[in-house]
Write a protein that holds these residues in place. Structure first.
Motif, PDB file in Angstrom:
ATOM      1  N   GLN A   1       0.837  -1.202   0.000  1.00 36.55           N
ATOM      2  CA  GLN A   1       0.000   0.000   0.000  1.00 36.55           C
ATOM      3  C   GLN A   1       0.873   1.254   0.000  1.00 36.55           C
ATOM      4  O   GLN A   1       0.643   2.188  -0.762  1.00 36.55           O
ATOM      5  CB  GLN A   1      -0.933  -0.001   1.218  1.00 36.55           C
ATOM      6  CG  GLN A   1      -1.691   1.304   1.431  1.00 36.55           C
ATOM      7  CD  GLN A   1      -2.741   1.561   0.379  1.00 36.55           C
ATOM      8  OE1 GLN A   1      -3.548   0.699   0.102  1.00 36.55           O
ATOM      9  NE2 GLN A   1      -2.730   2.746  -0.219  1.00 36.55           N
ATOM     10  N   GLN A   2       1.902   1.263   0.856  1.00 35.49           N
ATOM     11  CA  GLN A   2       2.799   2.420   0.928  1.00 35.49           C
ATOM     12  C   GLN A   2       3.553   2.605  -0.395  1.00 35.49           C
ATOM     13  O   GLN A   2       3.707   3.731  -0.881  1.00 35.49           O
ATOM     14  CB  GLN A   2       3.778   2.244   2.079  1.00 35.49           C
ATOM     15  CG  GLN A   2       3.127   2.299   3.443  1.00 35.49           C
ATOM     16  CD  GLN A   2       4.060   1.841   4.565  1.00 35.49           C
ATOM     17  OE1 GLN A   2       5.134   1.310   4.325  1.00 35.49           O
ATOM     18  NE2 GLN A   2       3.632   2.056   5.796  1.00 35.49           N
TER      19      GLN A   2
ATOM     20  N   SER B   1       1.173   3.913  -3.076  1.00 38.05           N
ATOM     21  CA  SER B   1       0.893   5.332  -2.807  1.00 38.05           C
ATOM     22  C   SER B   1       2.081   6.206  -3.196  1.00 38.05           C
ATOM     23  O   SER B   1       1.913   7.278  -3.781  1.00 38.05           O
ATOM     24  CB  SER B   1       0.556   5.542  -1.333  1.00 38.05           C
ATOM     25  OG  SER B   1      -0.658   4.921  -1.016  1.00 38.05           O
TER      26      SER B   1
ATOM     27  N   GLY C   1       2.217   7.221  -6.658  1.00 36.68           N
ATOM     28  CA  GLY C   1       1.189   8.147  -7.115  1.00 36.68           C
ATOM     29  C   GLY C   1      -0.181   7.544  -7.347  1.00 36.68           C
ATOM     30  O   GLY C   1      -1.074   8.222  -7.850  1.00 36.68           O
ATOM     31  N   PHE C   2      -0.386   6.294  -6.970  1.00 34.80           N
ATOM     32  CA  PHE C   2      -1.690   5.664  -7.122  1.00 34.80           C
ATOM     33  C   PHE C   2      -2.446   5.773  -5.802  1.00 34.80           C
ATOM     34  O   PHE C   2      -1.925   5.417  -4.756  1.00 34.80           O
ATOM     35  CB  PHE C   2      -1.548   4.184  -7.508  1.00 34.80           C
ATOM     36  CG  PHE C   2      -0.874   3.976  -8.831  1.00 34.80           C
ATOM     37  CD1 PHE C   2      -1.550   4.180 -10.025  1.00 34.80           C
ATOM     38  CD2 PHE C   2       0.449   3.572  -8.877  1.00 34.80           C
ATOM     39  CE1 PHE C   2      -0.920   3.989 -11.240  1.00 34.80           C
ATOM     40  CE2 PHE C   2       1.091   3.370 -10.089  1.00 34.80           C
ATOM     41  CZ  PHE C   2       0.397   3.588 -11.276  1.00 34.80           C
ATOM     42  N   ASN C   3      -3.668   6.272  -5.866  1.00 34.95           N
ATOM     43  CA  ASN C   3      -4.496   6.433  -4.678  1.00 34.95           C
ATOM     44  C   ASN C   3      -5.627   5.410  -4.771  1.00 34.95           C
ATOM     45  O   ASN C   3      -6.634   5.650  -5.422  1.00 34.95           O
ATOM     46  CB  ASN C   3      -5.046   7.858  -4.609  1.00 34.95           C
ATOM     47  CG  ASN C   3      -5.823   8.105  -3.348  1.00 34.95           C
ATOM     48  OD1 ASN C   3      -5.714   7.366  -2.376  1.00 34.95           O
ATOM     49  ND2 ASN C   3      -6.636   9.152  -3.360  1.00 34.95           N
ATOM     50  N   LEU C   4      -5.431   4.265  -4.119  1.00 42.11           N
ATOM     51  CA  LEU C   4      -6.400   3.180  -4.228  1.00 42.11           C
ATOM     52  C   LEU C   4      -7.153   2.985  -2.920  1.00 42.11           C
ATOM     53  O   LEU C   4      -6.599   3.155  -1.833  1.00 42.11           O
ATOM     54  CB  LEU C   4      -5.687   1.874  -4.599  1.00 42.11           C
ATOM     55  CG  LEU C   4      -4.896   1.898  -5.909  1.00 42.11           C
ATOM     56  CD1 LEU C   4      -4.194   0.566  -6.129  1.00 42.11           C
ATOM     57  CD2 LEU C   4      -5.796   2.221  -7.089  1.00 42.11           C
ATOM     58  N   SER C   5      -8.391   2.581  -3.041  1.00 40.51           N
ATOM     59  CA  SER C   5      -9.221   2.309  -1.867  1.00 40.51           C
ATOM     60  C   SER C   5      -8.754   1.015  -1.192  1.00 40.51           C
ATOM     61  O   SER C   5      -8.080   0.186  -1.815  1.00 40.51           O
ATOM     62  CB  SER C   5     -10.683   2.143  -2.302  1.00 40.51           C
ATOM     63  OG  SER C   5     -10.832   0.927  -3.026  1.00 40.51           O
TER      64      SER C   5
ATOM     65  N   THR D   1      -4.374   2.549 -15.594  1.00 39.10           N
ATOM     66  CA  THR D   1      -4.469   3.982 -15.324  1.00 39.10           C
ATOM     67  C   THR D   1      -4.360   4.775 -16.622  1.00 39.10           C
ATOM     68  O   THR D   1      -5.126   5.719 -16.857  1.00 39.10           O
ATOM     69  CB  THR D   1      -3.385   4.421 -14.319  1.00 39.10           C
ATOM     70  OG1 THR D   1      -3.591   3.709 -13.093  1.00 39.10           O
ATOM     71  CG2 THR D   1      -3.432   5.914 -14.058  1.00 39.10           C
TER      72      THR D   1
END
Length: 184
Positions: free
Chosen positions: A112-113, A116, A119-123, A156
């Motif tokens: 996740q880190q 992020s 530059g990917f903002n995932l739920s 993306t």
């Protein structure tokens, strides 16, 4: 997203033979100056791009080719290979920085880190899907990390090309959706 020069047979640009990557590339490329997924797998192993990690699986190599395959040939020229090597080195650096215990794998929170940081903002729901698809016993190996990065980059890019007003919403017809997702 624009991609600089790609394709090209041997002798495609001055100084190409002096490039250290060219030796690895040309040793598997054959006369057509292109490499297939199995040739890419050999080339990446010989060049050491996988580092101390196990060699890339054939499916990951197919994904890497499709990420840069603008002419839809299913192969990769030297300039595409050179671009791929830069991308892989960036991903390797990111992976290494989150593989804090140097086990050759990252856990879900580390993934996740890393995602992020790229530059990917995932739920959390999207991250759970990624973990179910790419992890073994809750850990993601380098090969699977690369596969995940290729898919995120490609999806993306396809999404952004359809979200022309940058609202976070895109329109896909069924056939278009199938083509985008099945190409990965």
């Amino acid at each position: 997203m624009a991609y600089p020069g790609y394709g090209g047979a041997p002798g495609g640009f001055p100084g190409q033979q002096q490039d250290p990557l060219y030796g690895y590339f040309s040793s598997v490329a054959g006369q057509d100056g292109q490499i297939s997924a199995d040739e890419l797998q050999r080339c990446l192993t010989q060049s050491g791009m996988a580092g101390s990690y196990k060699p890339f699986c054939l499916e990951t190599c197919r994904l890497m080719i499709s990420m840069l395959d603008r002419d839809m040939s299913g192969t990769m020229g030297f300039n595409e290979f050179k671009e791929l090597s830069q991308v892989i080195n960036g991903w390797k650096s990111t992976f290494s920085s989150y593989d804090r215990d140097q086990s050759g794998t990252v856990e879900g929170h580390e993934l996740q880190q890393a995602i992020s940081a790229m530059g990917f903002n995932l739920s959390p729901q999207a991250m759970n899907v990624i973990m179910r698809r790419h992890s073994t016993n809750g850990r993601i190996a380098f090969d699977d990390f690369i596969s995940c990065c290729v898919k995120l980059r490609a999806l993306t890019s396809q999404f952004q090309s359809r979200d022309t007003s940058r609202t976070g919403q895109a329109m896909f017809g069924y056939d278009d959706f199938i083509q985008v997702t099945m190409s990965l």
